[in-house]
Design a protein around this motif. Structure first.
Motif, PDB file in Angstrom:
ATOM      1  N   ASN A  96       0.895  -1.187  -0.081  1.00  0.00           N
ATOM      2  CA  ASN A  96       0.023   0.141   0.095  1.00  0.00           C
ATOM      3  C   ASN A  96       0.904   1.192  -0.008  1.00  0.00           C
ATOM      4  O   ASN A  96       2.133   1.183   0.456  1.00  0.00           O
ATOM      5  CB  ASN A  96      -0.927  -0.099   1.164  1.00  0.00           C
ATOM      6  CG  ASN A  96      -0.211  -0.551   2.493  1.00  0.00           C
ATOM      7  OD1 ASN A  96       0.782   0.312   2.915  1.00  0.00           O
ATOM      8  ND2 ASN A  96      -0.669  -1.834   2.744  1.00  0.00           N
TER       9      ASN A  96
ATOM     10  N   THR B 184      -5.426   3.787  -6.388  1.00  0.00           N
ATOM     11  CA  THR B 184      -6.177   4.024  -5.242  1.00  0.00           C
ATOM     12  C   THR B 184      -5.506   5.628  -4.694  1.00  0.00           C
ATOM     13  O   THR B 184      -6.016   6.443  -4.620  1.00  0.00           O
ATOM     14  CB  THR B 184      -6.289   3.316  -4.078  1.00  0.00           C
ATOM     15  OG1 THR B 184      -6.791   2.099  -4.719  1.00  0.00           O
ATOM     16  CG2 THR B 184      -7.247   3.871  -3.198  1.00  0.00           C
ATOM     17  N   ARG B 185      -4.284   5.602  -4.829  1.00  0.00           N
ATOM     18  CA  ARG B 185      -3.523   6.874  -4.554  1.00  0.00           C
ATOM     19  C   ARG B 185      -3.911   7.679  -5.359  1.00  0.00           C
ATOM     20  O   ARG B 185      -4.028   9.057  -4.698  1.00  0.00           O
ATOM     21  CB  ARG B 185      -1.926   6.558  -4.518  1.00  0.00           C
ATOM     22  CG  ARG B 185      -1.003   7.784  -4.341  1.00  0.00           C
ATOM     23  CD  ARG B 185       0.544   7.441  -4.615  1.00  0.00           C
ATOM     24  NE  ARG B 185       1.267   8.230  -4.433  1.00  0.00           N
ATOM     25  CZ  ARG B 185       1.479   9.364  -5.137  1.00  0.00           C
ATOM     26  NH1 ARG B 185       0.957   9.688  -6.309  1.00  0.00           N
ATOM     27  NH2 ARG B 185       2.393  10.388  -4.626  1.00  0.00           N
TER      28      ARG B 185
ATOM     29  N   VAL C 220      -7.400   9.235  -4.557  1.00  0.00           N
ATOM     30  CA  VAL C 220      -7.552   9.832  -3.112  1.00  0.00           C
ATOM     31  C   VAL C 220      -7.011  11.167  -3.174  1.00  0.00           C
ATOM     32  O   VAL C 220      -7.522  11.976  -2.773  1.00  0.00           O
ATOM     33  CB  VAL C 220      -7.155   9.032  -2.028  1.00  0.00           C
ATOM     34  CG1 VAL C 220      -7.010   9.645  -0.849  1.00  0.00           C
ATOM     35  CG2 VAL C 220      -7.857   7.671  -1.818  1.00  0.00           C
TER      36      VAL C 220
ATOM     37  N   THR D 256      -3.284   3.683   1.384  1.00  0.00           N
ATOM     38  CA  THR D 256      -4.450   3.327   0.509  1.00  0.00           C
ATOM     39  C   THR D 256      -3.975   2.167  -0.378  1.00  0.00           C
ATOM     40  O   THR D 256      -2.598   1.739  -0.688  1.00  0.00           O
ATOM     41  CB  THR D 256      -4.663   4.344  -0.422  1.00  0.00           C
ATOM     42  OG1 THR D 256      -3.266   4.805  -1.080  1.00  0.00           O
ATOM     43  CG2 THR D 256      -5.008   5.965   0.071  1.00  0.00           C
ATOM     44  N   SER D 257      -5.080   1.414  -0.857  1.00  0.00           N
ATOM     45  CA  SER D 257      -4.615   0.289  -1.820  1.00  0.00           C
ATOM     46  C   SER D 257      -5.981  -0.122  -2.165  1.00  0.00           C
ATOM     47  O   SER D 257      -7.211   0.075  -1.777  1.00  0.00           O
ATOM     48  CB  SER D 257      -4.038  -1.049  -1.168  1.00  0.00           C
ATOM     49  OG  SER D 257      -4.866  -1.556  -0.277  1.00  0.00           O
TER      50      SER D 257
ATOM     51  N   PHE E 102      -8.723   0.297   0.484  1.00  0.00           N
ATOM     52  CA  PHE E 102      -9.312   1.855  -0.015  1.00  0.00           C
ATOM     53  C   PHE E 102      -8.599   2.834   0.959  1.00  0.00           C
ATOM     54  O   PHE E 102      -7.335   2.951   0.511  1.00  0.00           O
ATOM     55  CB  PHE E 102     -10.699   1.916   0.442  1.00  0.00           C
ATOM     56  CG  PHE E 102     -11.762   0.693  -0.146  1.00  0.00           C
ATOM     57  CD1 PHE E 102     -11.489   0.517  -1.572  1.00  0.00           C
ATOM     58  CD2 PHE E 102     -12.351  -0.203   0.531  1.00  0.00           C
ATOM     59  CE1 PHE E 102     -12.340  -0.646  -2.194  1.00  0.00           C
ATOM     60  CE2 PHE E 102     -13.230  -1.121  -0.222  1.00  0.00           C
ATOM     61  CZ  PHE E 102     -12.937  -1.492  -1.521  1.00  0.00           C
ATOM     62  N   VAL E 103      -9.160   3.542   1.714  1.00  0.00           N
ATOM     63  CA  VAL E 103      -8.567   4.376   2.631  1.00  0.00           C
ATOM     64  C   VAL E 103      -8.507   3.743   4.206  1.00  0.00           C
ATOM     65  O   VAL E 103      -9.479   3.546   4.542  1.00  0.00           O
ATOM     66  CB  VAL E 103      -9.124   5.957   2.671  1.00  0.00           C
ATOM     67  CG1 VAL E 103      -8.146   6.540   3.591  1.00  0.00           C
ATOM     68  CG2 VAL E 103      -9.077   6.533   1.028  1.00  0.00           C
TER      69      VAL E 103
ATOM     70  N   ARG F  21     -12.124   8.544   3.357  1.00  0.00           N
ATOM     71  CA  ARG F  21     -12.665   6.942   3.081  1.00  0.00           C
ATOM     72  C   ARG F  21     -13.913   7.141   2.502  1.00  0.00           C
ATOM     73  O   ARG F  21     -14.218   6.433   1.432  1.00  0.00           O
ATOM     74  CB  ARG F  21     -12.328   6.244   4.293  1.00  0.00           C
ATOM     75  CG  ARG F  21     -13.092   4.570   3.957  1.00  0.00           C
ATOM     76  CD  ARG F  21     -12.908   3.709   5.096  1.00  0.00           C
ATOM     77  NE  ARG F  21     -13.524   2.330   4.807  1.00  0.00           N
ATOM     78  CZ  ARG F  21     -12.749   1.428   4.440  1.00  0.00           C
ATOM     79  NH1 ARG F  21     -11.452   1.608   4.152  1.00  0.00           N
ATOM     80  NH2 ARG F  21     -13.269   0.255   4.264  1.00  0.00           N
TER      81      ARG F  21
ATOM     82  N   TYR G  16     -14.122   8.560  -1.036  1.00  0.00           N
ATOM     83  CA  TYR G  16     -13.569   7.682  -2.144  1.00  0.00           C
ATOM     84  C   TYR G  16     -14.625   6.415  -2.314  1.00  0.00           C
ATOM     85  O   TYR G  16     -14.706   6.130  -3.496  1.00  0.00           O
ATOM     86  CB  TYR G  16     -12.117   6.998  -1.407  1.00  0.00           C
ATOM     87  CG  TYR G  16     -11.796   5.847  -2.387  1.00  0.00           C
ATOM     88  CD1 TYR G  16     -11.065   6.422  -3.728  1.00  0.00           C
ATOM     89  CD2 TYR G  16     -12.073   4.405  -2.307  1.00  0.00           C
ATOM     90  CE1 TYR G  16     -10.416   5.502  -4.552  1.00  0.00           C
ATOM     91  CE2 TYR G  16     -11.560   3.630  -3.278  1.00  0.00           C
ATOM     92  CZ  TYR G  16     -10.966   3.925  -4.183  1.00  0.00           C
ATOM     93  OH  TYR G  16     -10.590   2.785  -5.180  1.00  0.00           O
TER      94      TYR G  16
END
Length: 287
Positions: free
Chosen positions: A187, A211-212, A215, A245-246, A250-251, A275, A278
Motif C-alpha cells: 500500500n 487508489t493513491r 484519493v 491506500t490500496s 481503500f483508505v 475513505r 473515495y
C-alpha cells in the motif's frame, strides 16, 4: 461453491486450472499482476488498473495476451459467474512457459504469455471493522529491488514484512530506505498535519497506486493541501493522522507507528472522511 477462474482463454473450475512447472513466474518471478476491487458487483477504477498493467508489461518488454477491452469483459464475466458483490479480481500475466528453464527471455512468437484471473469473495469489504478502529504499523528496512513502480509478482519481501508485523503484534509495516518512508508492504503511506496530506512522490521507488491517484484527486477537490515529498517515521509519528491506500483497503486509518499513538489513538476525522468520499465517488464511477 467452486470458483470459476480464467486461464489462457478458458473459464474453468478452479481445481481444473493448471499452469506449467516451466512457467517463468514460477521459476523466475517473471510476471506482473493487478487487483481490482468489486463493489455492488461493479469494478472500481478498472481503467486505471488496465493502464498500469500495460505500463508494467511495457517496462518488462512483455506482450499483452488480450486487448484491454477483452480484459474488461473477462473481469465482468468472472464477477457474474462467481456472484461477487464485494470482493476482488486478481489478474496475473507471465512471460509464459518455454520448453525448459533459461535466464534468457523466450521468443514471444513461440512462447505465448500465461494469463490467469480469479475472484475473491470479500463480503463487508467496504465496511471493514479495521477502518473503524484503525491499524498499527511498524517500520522495517526496505530491501526490495529498485523497480517498485513495476507491479511484479516478486512479493517475497513484502510477505516477510507482513510477517514481521504479525510477529510484533501489529497489522502491517512501513518500509524505510535511506531514512525515509517509501510505502507500506502492499500500500501507499501518508500522514496528515493540519489540512495537509504528505506522501512520497512518484518515482521508481514506489508503486504508482491507482487508489493513491484517486484519493489525492478527491483530497484536492475537498480543499485539502497535498505535498508529495520524502518524510521520516519520526515526522509521521508527530502527525495528527496517518493512513494507507490500496485497492483492497481503500483508505485505511493508521493509529500507531512504531508504538507511538497518533492523536487519540483512534481514526482521525480527515482519514475517515477521505475513505467516505473515495467509496462514494468510486461507486458512482464503477463499471
Amino acid at each position: 461453491m467452486t470458483r470459476t477462474v480464467y486461464l489462457n482463454g478458458d473459464y474453468l473450475p478452479e481445481h481444473e486450472a493448471k499452469v506449467s512447472i516451466f512457467d517463468r513466474a514460477f521459476l523466475m518471478g517473471d510476471g506482473v499482476y493487478e487487483v481490482t476491487s468489486v463493489l455492488d458487483g461493479k469494478l472500481i477504477d478498472f481503467k486505471g488498473h488496465a493502464t498500469r498493467l500495460q505500463r508494467s508489461l511495457d517496462e518488462l518488454d512483455m506482450r499483452a495476451p488480450v486487448t484491454m477491452d477483452a480484459l474488461l469483459e473477462i473481469h465482468r464475466e468472472l464477477v457474474a459467474r462467481n456472484e461477487i458483490t464485494e470482493g476482488l479480481v486478481y489478474l496475473q500475466i507471465t512471460r509464459g512457459a518455454p520448453d525448459d528453464r533459461d535466464f534468457v527471455f523466450p521468443d514471444p512468437d513461440t512462447t505465448p504469455a500465461t494469463i490467469v484471473l480469479f475472484t475473491q469473495n470479500k463480503p463487508g469489504l467496504a465496511n471493514s471493522p479495521a477502518a473503524k478502529k484503525g491499524i498499527k504499523v511498524i517500520s522495517i528496512a526496505d530491501e526490495r529491488w529498485g523497480r517498485r513502480d513495476i507491479k511484479t509478482v516478486q512479493l517475497l519481501y513484502p510477505s516477510m514484512g507482513k510477517m514481521m508485523a504479525k510477529k510484533a503484534g501489529v497489522d502491517d509495516a512501513w518500509l524505510v530506505e535511506d531514512g525515509f518512508v517509501t510505502e507500506g508492504t502492499s500500500n501507499n503511506a501518508y500522514f496528515i498535519k493540519g489540512n495537509r496530506i504528505v506522501t512520497r512522490a512518484l518515482s521508481n521507488d514506489i508503486l504508482h497506486g491507482i487508489t493513491r491517484a484517486a484519493v489525492l484527486r478527491f483530497a484536492k477537490e475537498a480543499q485539502m493541501e497535498v505535498e508529495e515529498r520524502n518524510f521520516t517515521i519520526e515526522e509521521a509519528q508527530g502527525a495528527d493522522e496517518a493512513f494507507i491506500t490500496s485497492a483492497s483497503t481503500f483508505v485505511m486509518p493508521v493509529v500507531e507507528i512504531d508504538g507511538v499513538a497518533l492523536g487519540a489513538g483512534t481514526p482521525g476525522p480527515r482519514a475517515l472522511r477521505l475513505r467516505e468520499i473515495y467509496l462514494d465517488e468510486s461507486r458512482k464511477a464503477a463499471i
